[in-house]
Design an enzyme around this catalytic site. Structure first.
Site, PDB file in Angstrom:
ATOM      1  CB  ILE A 189     -35.944  -1.879   2.786  1.00  0.00           C
ATOM      2  CG1 ILE A 189     -36.881  -2.993   2.311  1.00  0.00           C
ATOM      3  CG2 ILE A 189     -36.399  -1.308   4.133  1.00  0.00           C
ATOM      4  CD1 ILE A 189     -36.999  -4.174   3.262  1.00  0.00           C
ATOM      5  N   PRO A 190     -35.361   1.619   1.948  1.00  0.00           N
ATOM      6  CG  PRO A 190     -36.666   3.526   1.605  1.00  0.00           C
ATOM      7  CD  PRO A 190     -36.745   2.033   1.673  1.00  0.00           C
ATOM      8  CB  CYS A 191     -31.801   1.636   5.848  1.00  0.00           C
ATOM      9  SG  CYS A 191     -30.647   0.741   4.800  1.00  0.00           S
ATOM     10  CG  HIS A 192     -30.543   5.193   1.055  1.00  0.00           C
ATOM     11  ND1 HIS A 192     -31.168   4.019   0.675  1.00  0.00           N
ATOM     12  CD2 HIS A 192     -31.056   6.161   0.246  1.00  0.00           C
ATOM     13  CE1 HIS A 192     -32.004   4.263  -0.308  1.00  0.00           C
ATOM     14  NE2 HIS A 192     -31.961   5.565  -0.589  1.00  0.00           N
TER      15      HIS A 192
END
Length: 189
Positions: free
Chosen positions: A143-146
């Protein structure tokens, strides 16, 4: 429930060696519920029951194959994974938006706030509240919070640390020349 007490959930975990260090994966037996970087804020915060270490779960084999592809520079599809992050309905909405950010792109906290407000039929939403939800994402990398940055292009708010965020964005071929570090200096890549 037994004797009037709620039954405790059972979780499974395994380690995965990555270019960022040893990642910790957690599952409820059916889906991935956590993936944390070494020293990450809120490490294992959503794992509240008994934990058994194993590599034998099919969900772990699928996630490991996904991570192998990701770290090799490929763009594996998130929808091929069974994910079950635990969080409030607000956090769930934010995490759904994160899953829609394409590889090679970033989004701002403000844009996510606008999208969440629209979905929840509210006149507005605080980017700081969105930042809290992004920071509590229990399934890092996948889950690409970056991929979330400040409005002015600052690389802020990554629970795994700014160096890990930069590494992940580079791996995804994001154009980092327009981004700045928290001290507001342009990044030297």
């Amino acid at each position: 429930m037994m004797n009037g007490k709620k039954a405790s959930k059972v979780y499974y975990k395994m380690d995965y060696e990555s270019p960022l260090g040893r990642l910790t994966l957690a599952s409820d037996g059916d889906a991935l519920v956590g993936l944390w970087l070494p020293g990450q804020k809120y490490f294992e915060a959503t794992v509240t029951g008994a934990v058994t270490k194993t590599k034998e779960l099919s969900v772990f084999r699928v996630v490991k194959a996904w991570l192998d592809r990701y770290f090799a520079g490929e763009e594996p599809d998130i929808s091929s994974l069974s994910l079950a992050p635990e969080g409030t309905p607000f956090r769930q909405e934010v995490w759904k938006i994160l899953c829609q950010i394409p590889y090679g792109e970033t989004i701002t906290y403000g844009e996510i706030a606008r999208q969440v407000a629209e979905k929840m039929d509210k006149p507005g939403m605080s980017p700081q509240a969105v930042g809290g939800a992004v920071g509590h994402n229990p399934i890092s990398i996948i889950i690409p919070c970056h991929r979330v940055v400040g409005t002015d292009g600052r690389l802020t708010g990554y629970a795994g640390g700014i160096p890990a965020k930069v590494w992940l964005l580079k791996n995804e071929k994001v154009d980092l020349r327009r981004l700045t570090n928290p001290a507001n200096r342009f990044m030297n890549f």
